[in-house]
Every structure is written in structure tokens, then in C-alpha cells.
Enzyme design. Structure first.
Site, short mmCIF file in Angstrom:
data_model
loop_
_atom_site.label_atom_id
_atom_site.label_comp_id
_atom_site.label_asym_id
_atom_site.label_seq_id
_atom_site.Cartn_x
_atom_site.Cartn_y
_atom_site.Cartn_z
N ASP A 288 0.81 -1.22 0.00
CA ASP A 288 0.00 0.00 0.00
C ASP A 288 0.84 1.27 0.00
O ASP A 288 0.41 2.32 0.50
CB ASP A 288 -0.96 0.03 1.20
CG ASP A 288 -1.95 -1.11 1.16
OD1 ASP A 288 -2.29 -1.56 0.06
OD2 ASP A 288 -2.39 -1.55 2.24
N LYS B 6 1.93 2.17 -5.01
CA LYS B 6 2.49 1.62 -6.26
C LYS B 6 1.57 1.91 -7.44
O LYS B 6 2.04 2.23 -8.53
CB LYS B 6 2.68 0.09 -6.11
CG LYS B 6 3.67 -0.29 -5.03
CD LYS B 6 3.74 -1.80 -4.85
CE LYS B 6 2.47 -2.41 -4.31
NZ LYS B 6 2.12 -2.03 -2.94
N GLY C 25 -4.55 -4.19 -3.80
CA GLY C 25 -5.53 -3.17 -4.15
C GLY C 25 -4.75 -1.94 -4.52
O GLY C 25 -4.08 -1.34 -3.68
N HIS C 26 -4.74 -1.59 -5.80
CA HIS C 26 -3.94 -0.46 -6.28
C HIS C 26 -4.89 0.66 -6.72
O HIS C 26 -5.72 0.46 -7.61
CB HIS C 26 -3.03 -0.90 -7.43
CG HIS C 26 -2.01 -1.91 -7.01
ND1 HIS C 26 -1.08 -2.45 -7.85
CD2 HIS C 26 -1.76 -2.47 -5.79
CE1 HIS C 26 -0.32 -3.31 -7.19
NE2 HIS C 26 -0.71 -3.34 -5.94
N GLN D 195 1.99 -5.98 -3.23
CA GLN D 195 2.47 -6.12 -1.84
C GLN D 195 3.77 -5.33 -1.64
O GLN D 195 3.93 -4.30 -2.29
CB GLN D 195 2.66 -7.60 -1.46
CG GLN D 195 1.36 -8.40 -1.31
CD GLN D 195 0.72 -8.79 -2.63
OE1 GLN D 195 1.34 -9.40 -3.46
NE2 GLN D 195 -0.55 -8.46 -2.80
#
Ligand code: GDP
Ligand code: IMO
Ligand code: MG
Length: 427
Positions: free
Chosen positions: A13, A16, A40-41, A223
Site C-alpha cells: 500500500d 504503487k 488493491g492499487h 504487496q
């Protein structure tokens, strides 16, 4: 410079998605090579927020080819929903390519993730419960189902019946849970296979050809370094390789093809899930940063644990990834804090450690040694040049470069694509 890997330098988080989206403007191909929809991006463009879990963050540019490579584990339903969501927002997904070798996350993986976590009790990992660990376990145990299998009815029948025999045995005998129905899974997953078949390709050929043509290829890590199954804070890690080496294996390219690796780090530290976190702030300052930064997980909505920047972790990330530089995100979240701290070393059993400790036991028992720096008052979100930043913000970035030992190449001062200050070229 044609092939660049972007990895998380902390516990995930880090931003990225934002950084990869920003860099994708200059990229021809963007590749996801590990992890699954535990990621989750978030990408924000013109006030529109996109939350991506499996599709690479380059998808928002009309020309970029986006690849989900062999090292990713794919929940087909999540991927199909994400494709539909993007199409619903006017995004063309015809440039998506999916490796036939990527493993499939099955419903029994999610079920096993949940029962395993429950069984661990207060030793739980705090997983995202998306079935990621059990899917990678099956890959290593050689009983996984791959995307290509979904397109071959006989192959799927064979692989699924073998896998299900074992899974249903464990679920019913060890946990007293209803078995999964073969027929239901078989028809559902054949259907997913049909729907995904238009995207399936030999992605290793695609990525290598692009590199050989001198195109710009960006590898988007999911990650973060500290969640790497080898180099992270084991056992509180994910089951893949978020470190740079994961890009080579996870995309089927030789390490010699990769030109540079950059790390993304928040201007402070967060961690979602359980496990040691030396610079964690369990006080009002931590709560304050959490609220200012809306630090709640993109995937699970869990509150993120918040702490000061840890330069020991970043030096370690620089080492195990071979980082050429850092993209520092969320500097704006620190606006208005009277003072800031950076952990430059740890104390362990009366000794000063400058290297990240080699054992989990030591890491659980270190105390950070801090350097304190003055904060800045003014909001920095509208600045686009380093020179415009307040002196203390520039000083903070200088200290990061000095204590981590690598340059800061990019600074993010807000969620929008445009909220970005470029210090050095990345490609
Ligand atoms: P990822 O998993 O590394 O892609 O990061 P996430 O998207 O899960 O979490 C990062 C969050 O920070 C997202 O909500 C981003 O929109 C947001 N973000 C990224 N960069 C910045 C920044 O510079 N400032 C602020 N305020 N938010 C940012
Ligand atoms: P992105 O790509 C932050 C964490 C989980 C848990 C551990 C294992 O958005 O940065 P898993 O479900 O992978 O078995 O969980 O890893 N985790 C993440 N934390 N960002 C992520 O992805 C994460 N993906 C997994 O919280 O601690
Ligand atoms: Mg995330």
C-alpha cells in the site's frame, strides 16, 4: 532504459498504483507478475478513482499493453468483474493479456484461507482472506489449476477432480465443512475460461519481444518487500515474491533483461495485517496520521497500522531489491505535523543495529533509534517542483536519501496523477 521494475519497499500500500500509473504514460507494456487480488492499487485521474486488484495500473492509458503474467494467481470471477467495471467506466481492456500459466484461485482456496486463519487464533497472519496462500500452496504442491486448463474441458476435469478429492477430504474431515460440488465448480470454471479465452496468450513471448524491440516495459509489483515470503517478516508475509527477483520468474524474463528497479515508499510507514512493526505509533499521533491519510485498506477496508518512517527497512529493501532509487509518496499527509521522526538504526540487546536483523525473533525485539526533524506548516499538494517545497520538506527528503543511501527519484504530494514531482528520469 527499457525494462524497469517498481516494487513496494515497505509492507504494501505504498502507492504503487499511483506511481505505476504516472510512469505508464511513458511505458509501452505494464506487467503484473506476482500476487493476486490481495492487492488493491488505487489510481486517481481527474477526480475519478479506480481500484485495481488484478489488472495492471497501466490500463488507463489507451495504448499501453497490460499483461497479467504467469506468477500471478487469478480469481477469474474477480478478474471478470474488474474487466466489466473498467469497461463500464469507458476503459478499453482489449489490450489485456493473461498468461495461460497463471494459477487459478478456487473457492476452496478462500475457504481454506478462512479456516486456517481461524485455527491460528491469536497467531493469525491477518491475511486478506482471498485464498492467496492456499493457491500458492497448491502451485508448489503441484496440484494447482492454471488458466490454460480452464480452456480444455478434459484437462480441467482431470485436474479439478484430483484437487477436489483432497480438498473435500480436508474440509469435511478436519473442519466439518460441506464439500464443494465437482459439477458446480466444473461448469462455473469452464464458463470463466470461455469468457477469459480472448485475453489468454503466451505472455513471456509478448514481454520478451517488447524488451527486445527496445520498448519500455514496466513491471508493477504488488504487496511489498517486507511481505516477501523469503525476505519479509516471516511468517507474517504473503505467499509470493514481491521483491524484484519475483519479476523475472513471475513474467518469464531473464534477470539480465531488467535494467533498473525502483522502490515505492510512503513518507511514513503503514502495515495492514498482523506481525512486528518497530516504528508503530499506537498513540494519538498514529491515529492522527491514519485519519489525515485515510489509512484504510483498499482491498479489505481494515484500518492500517501507522508508524514513523523506518530507514532500516528501506536500506534492507534497497539491498534485497537492488534499488536504484525511491519514489516517496504521501508526503502531503505529513503537512502540519510539528516534528517528524525517522528510525535510522535499531537497538537490540544493548547493541546498535544498522542492518535489518536476520531473525524474526530479533526483529520482534528491536527498539528503533530515531532522528527527529522539524515539520512544515503549509499544504504542499499544489507544488510540482522540488524547489517550491518548504525548506523542512526538502530537508526531510534529503535525510531520506542520506540515511537510505539512494536517490529519491519521484515525490508524490497527492492522490491525483498530476500531484507528482519528478526529480530524476526513471526510464
Ligand atoms: P498500492 O497498493 O501500493 O497501490 O497503494 P494503495 O492504492 O493500496 O494505497 C495508497 C493510497 O494512497 C491510495 O488511496 C492512493 O490514492 C493514495 N495516495 C497515493 N499517493 C498519494 C499521495 O502522495 N498523497 C496522498 N494523500 N495519497 C496518496
Ligand atoms: P498491495 O499490492 C498491504 C498482507 C495482508 C497480510 C499478509 C498476508 O495493495 O500493496 P495474504 O492475503 O496475501 O495471504 O495476506 O499480507 N497483504 C497486503 N498488505 N498491501 C497489499 O497489497 C497486501 N497484500 C497482502 O494484510 O498481512
Ligand atoms: Mg494496496
Amino acid at each position: 532504459m527499457s525494462a524497469v521494475v517498481v516494487v513496494g519497499a515497505q509492507w504494501g500500500d505504498e502507492g504503487k498504483g499511483k506511481v505505476v500509473d504516472f510512469l505508464s504514460e511513458a511505458a509501452d507494456v505494464v506487467v503484473r507478475h506476482q500476487g493476486g487480488n490481495n492487492a488493491g492499487h488505487t489510481v486517481v485521474v481527474n477526480e475519478r478513482e479506480f481500484k485495481l486488484h488484478l489488472v495492471p495500473s497501466g490500463i488507463l492509458y489507451p495504448k499501453t499493453l497490460c499483461v497479467i503474467a504467469n506468477g500471478v494467481v487469478i480469481d477469474p470471477k474477480v478478474l471478470l468483474d474488474e474487466i466489466a467495471y473498467l469497461q463500464g467506466h469507458g476503459v478499453d481492456v482489449s489490450r489485456l493479456r493473461i498468461s495461460s500459466k497463471a494459477h487459478v484461485v478456487m473457492p476452496y482456496h478462500a475457504k481454506l484461507d478462512a479456516v486456517n486463519e481461524e485455527r491460528r487464533g491469536d497467531q493469525k497472519i491477518g491475511t486478506t482472506l482471498r485464498g492467496i496462500g492456499p493457491a500458492y500452496m497448491d502451485k508448489a504442491a503441484r496440484v494447482g489449476i492454471r488458466v490454460g486448463d480452464l480452456m480444455h474441458p478434459d484437462e480441467l476435469r482431470d485436474r479439478l477432480s484430483r484437487a477436489l478429492e483432497e480438498k473435500n477430504h480436508v474440509l469435511t474431515k478436519a473442519y466439518g465443512i460441506e464439500p464443494f460440488s465437482f459439477d458446480e465448480l466444473y461448469t462455473t470454471f469452464l464458463d470463466y475460461g470461455q469468457k477469459l479465452s480472448q485475453y489468454v496468450a503466451d505472455t513471456s513471448v509478448i514481454v520478451n519481444d517488447a524488451i527486445n524491440r527496445g520498448e519500455r516495459v514496466l513491471f508493477e509489483g504488488a504487496q511489498g518487500t517486507m511481505l516477501d515470503i523469503d525476505h519479509g517478516t516471516y511468517p507474517f508475509v504473503t505467499s509470493s515474491h514481491p521483491t524484484a527477483g519475483g519479476a523475472a520468474i513471475g513474467a518469464g524474463v531473464g534477470p539480465t533483461q531488467i535494467d533498473r528497479v525502483y522502490g515505492v515508499a510512503k513518507a511514513y510507514t503503514t502495515r495492514v495485517g498482523d506481525g512486528p512493526f518497530p516504528t508503530e505509533l499506537s498513540d494519538a499521533t498514529g491515529a492522527d496520521i491514519r485519519e489525515r491519510g485515510h489509512e484504510y485498506g483498499t482491498t479489505t477496508g481494515r484500518p492500517r497500522r501507522v508508524g514513523w518512517l523506518d530507514a532500516v527497512v528501506l536500506r534492507y529493501a534497497a539491498r534485497v531489491n537492488g534499488l536504484a532509487g525511491l519514489a516517496v509518496t504521501r508526503l502531503d499527509v505529513l503537512d502540519g505535523l510539528p516534528s517528524l521522526r525517522i528510525a535510522t538504526a535499531y537497538e537490540y540487546q544493548g547493541e546498535r543495529l544498522t542492518e535489518f536483523p536476520d531473525t524474526a525473533w530479533a526483529f520482534r525485539h528491536v527498539t528503533p533509534i530515531y532522528e527527529t526533524l522539524p515539520g512544515w506548516d503549509e499544504p504542499i499538494g499544489s507544488y510540482r517542483k522540488r524547489e517550491d517545497l518548504p525548506t523542512n520538506a526538502r530537508h526531510y527528503l534529503d535525510r531520506i536519501e542520506a540515511v537510505v543511501g539512494i536517490p529519491v527519484v519521484l515525490v508524490s504530494v497527492g492522490r491525483e496523477r498530476s500531484h507528482t514531482i519528478v526529480l530524476h528520469d526513471v526510464f
